[in-house]
Write a protein that holds these residues in place. Structure first.
Motif, mmCIF file in Angstrom:
data_model
loop_
_atom_site.group_PDB
_atom_site.id
_atom_site.type_symbol
_atom_site.label_atom_id
_atom_site.label_comp_id
_atom_site.label_asym_id
_atom_site.label_seq_id
_atom_site.Cartn_x
_atom_site.Cartn_y
_atom_site.Cartn_z
ATOM 1 N N MET A 1 0.817 -1.215 0.000
ATOM 2 C CA MET A 1 0.000 0.000 0.000
ATOM 3 C C MET A 1 0.855 1.271 0.000
ATOM 4 O O MET A 1 0.445 2.299 -0.452
ATOM 5 N N GLY A 2 2.076 1.223 0.548
ATOM 6 C CA GLY A 2 2.947 2.382 0.540
ATOM 7 C C GLY A 2 2.685 3.315 1.701
ATOM 8 O O GLY A 2 1.781 3.137 2.504
ATOM 9 N N GLY A 3 3.542 4.333 1.779
ATOM 10 C CA GLY A 3 3.423 5.301 2.854
ATOM 11 C C GLY A 3 2.478 6.430 2.492
ATOM 12 O O GLY A 3 2.117 6.619 1.336
ATOM 13 N N GLY A 4 2.103 7.182 3.499
ATOM 14 C CA GLY A 4 1.247 8.344 3.300
ATOM 15 C C GLY A 4 2.093 9.598 3.164
ATOM 16 O O GLY A 4 2.905 9.908 4.041
ATOM 17 N N LEU A 5 1.945 10.313 2.064
ATOM 18 C CA LEU A 5 2.764 11.489 1.804
ATOM 19 C C LEU A 5 2.159 12.744 2.410
ATOM 20 O O LEU A 5 0.946 12.928 2.403
ATOM 21 N N TRP A 6 3.030 13.602 2.922
ATOM 22 C CA TRP A 6 2.563 14.892 3.421
ATOM 23 C C TRP A 6 3.558 15.981 3.044
ATOM 24 O O TRP A 6 4.746 15.741 2.910
ATOM 25 N N ASP A 7 3.035 17.177 2.856
ATOM 26 C CA ASP A 7 3.833 18.330 2.449
ATOM 27 C C ASP A 7 3.353 19.503 3.291
ATOM 28 O O ASP A 7 2.206 19.947 3.170
ATOM 29 N N TYR A 8 4.235 19.987 4.159
ATOM 30 C CA TYR A 8 3.835 21.028 5.112
ATOM 31 C C TYR A 8 4.605 22.313 4.863
ATOM 32 O O TYR A 8 5.832 22.334 4.919
ATOM 33 N N ASP A 9 3.865 23.391 4.567
ATOM 34 C CA ASP A 9 4.452 24.714 4.426
ATOM 35 C C ASP A 9 4.555 25.309 5.825
ATOM 36 O O ASP A 9 3.544 25.686 6.429
ATOM 37 N N ILE A 10 5.776 25.381 6.343
ATOM 38 C CA ILE A 10 5.986 25.830 7.723
ATOM 39 C C ILE A 10 5.587 27.286 7.888
ATOM 40 O O ILE A 10 5.007 27.677 8.912
ATOM 41 N N ASP A 11 5.860 28.113 6.891
ATOM 42 C CA ASP A 11 5.609 29.543 7.019
ATOM 43 C C ASP A 11 4.125 29.884 7.041
ATOM 44 O O ASP A 11 3.726 30.871 7.671
ATOM 45 N N THR A 12 3.300 29.092 6.348
ATOM 46 C CA THR A 12 1.860 29.400 6.286
ATOM 47 C C THR A 12 0.993 28.405 7.046
ATOM 48 O O THR A 12 -0.227 28.536 7.051
ATOM 49 N N ASP A 13 1.624 27.411 7.680
ATOM 50 C CA ASP A 13 0.904 26.355 8.398
ATOM 51 C C ASP A 13 -0.139 25.700 7.484
ATOM 52 O O ASP A 13 -1.309 25.563 7.825
ATOM 53 N N THR A 14 0.331 25.296 6.303
ATOM 54 C CA THR A 14 -0.539 24.636 5.336
ATOM 55 C C THR A 14 -0.073 23.203 5.138
ATOM 56 O O THR A 14 1.074 22.969 4.752
ATOM 57 N N LEU A 15 -0.962 22.257 5.373
ATOM 58 C CA LEU A 15 -0.639 20.841 5.286
ATOM 59 C C LEU A 15 -1.414 20.198 4.141
ATOM 60 O O LEU A 15 -2.643 20.305 4.081
ATOM 61 N N ILE A 16 -0.685 19.543 3.229
ATOM 62 C CA ILE A 16 -1.312 18.840 2.104
ATOM 63 C C ILE A 16 -0.899 17.379 2.182
ATOM 64 O O ILE A 16 0.293 17.067 2.297
ATOM 65 N N CYS A 17 -1.875 16.470 2.120
ATOM 66 C CA CYS A 17 -1.598 15.042 2.265
ATOM 67 C C CYS A 17 -2.294 14.250 1.164
ATOM 68 O O CYS A 17 -3.347 14.665 0.663
ATOM 69 N N ASN A 18 -1.716 13.101 0.801
ATOM 70 C CA ASN A 18 -2.349 12.272 -0.225
ATOM 71 C C ASN A 18 -3.381 11.331 0.401
ATOM 72 O O ASN A 18 -3.542 11.259 1.625
ATOM 73 N N ASP A 19 -4.090 10.603 -0.452
ATOM 74 C CA ASP A 19 -5.163 9.731 0.026
ATOM 75 C C ASP A 19 -4.652 8.668 0.993
ATOM 76 O O ASP A 19 -5.321 8.336 1.980
ATOM 77 N N ARG A 20 -3.468 8.126 0.710
ATOM 78 C CA ARG A 20 -2.929 7.075 1.574
ATOM 79 C C ARG A 20 -2.676 7.589 2.984
ATOM 80 O O ARG A 20 -2.852 6.858 3.959
ATOM 81 N N TRP A 21 -2.281 8.847 3.116
ATOM 82 C CA TRP A 21 -2.067 9.456 4.427
ATOM 83 C C TRP A 21 -3.364 9.417 5.238
ATOM 84 O O TRP A 21 -3.376 9.032 6.408
ATOM 85 N N TYR A 22 -4.461 9.799 4.599
ATOM 86 C CA TYR A 22 -5.758 9.778 5.284
ATOM 87 C C TYR A 22 -6.166 8.350 5.645
ATOM 88 O O TYR A 22 -6.709 8.095 6.729
ATOM 89 N N GLU A 23 -5.901 7.418 4.734
ATOM 90 C CA GLU A 23 -6.274 6.025 4.997
ATOM 91 C C GLU A 23 -5.530 5.464 6.202
ATOM 92 O O GLU A 23 -6.098 4.706 6.995
#
Length: 216
Positions: A1-23
């Protein structure tokens, strides 16, 4: 299934995650909406919120200066009350377009790891307890390098994918070398190749790209 990816913009406190992350969190990616650290905190075990979400400016600066990845282990609480252990492996980079600091990484469920059978739980192999680097015959290293040199740009060899898989669960080059029966130098060769082929900032960034492209 693989890992869950996340991308966090530290300066704006914006978190973007893929479907696997939520699962992995036990959430429906079509319904859940976690876009910041405050949104994420309710899903973390109360005792682990600080360690899972702390952003220390001094540590961030050190990681950028030394181009070092970091990892942290913490518990989450799924909607049904089930507690799972996660390992988050990430690297801090500066976005070329916005110049914002970003942390890019992936999470892996390591609940079975912590129960004792760590390597077999994910990869179906047994990792030796002795982390001393194994002796590697020169012809084995040469064979690996020859195969990798034949791979086209943008593609990954089997050995490169294997090394990136171990990066995704926080293993160092030394530990990976012991697990796969190669030298640390050979592991670093494969990881550097993967970083170059995927045009990544470092090996953790390369792991995230590989997972996103379905290569792992």
């Amino acid at each position: 299934m693989g890992g869950g990816l996340w991308d966090y913009d530290i300066d704006t406190d914006t978190l973007i995650c893929n479907d696997r992350w939520y699962e992995i969190l036990g959430l429906d990616p079509r319904k859940a909406d976690i876009g910041s650290i405050p949104d994420f905190k309710p899903h973390i075990h109360p005792d682990d919120v600080a360690v899972a979400t702390e952003v220390d400016p001094e540590i961030v600066a050190m990681l950028i200066t030394n181009d070092e990845p970091y990892h942290v282990e913490f518990r989450i609480v799924r909607p049904g009350g089930e507690i799972r252990w996660l390992r988050s492996v990430a690297s801090v980079i500066r976005d070329d377009d916005t110049q914002h600091l970003r942390a890019v990484g992936c999470i892996t469920d390591i609940t079975e790891f912590r129960a004792g059978d760590r390597a077999a739980a994910i990869f179906g192999v047994e990792a030796p307890s002795d982390l001393a680097s194994p002796a590697e015959p020169p012809e084995r290293a040469a064979e690996d390098i020859h195969v990798d040199m034949e791979e086209s740009e943008g593609s990954l060899s089997q050995r490169e994918r294997e090394c990136l898989l171990w990066v995704s669960v926080g293993k160092t080059a030394q530990e990976t070398a012991t697990i796969i029966g190669r030298s640390r130098r050979t592991v670093e060769f494969h990881l550097n190749n993967a970083v170059r082929k995927l045009q990544a900032a470092n090996k953790v960034h390369a792991t995230a790209i590989a997972i996103r492209r379905g290569l792992l």
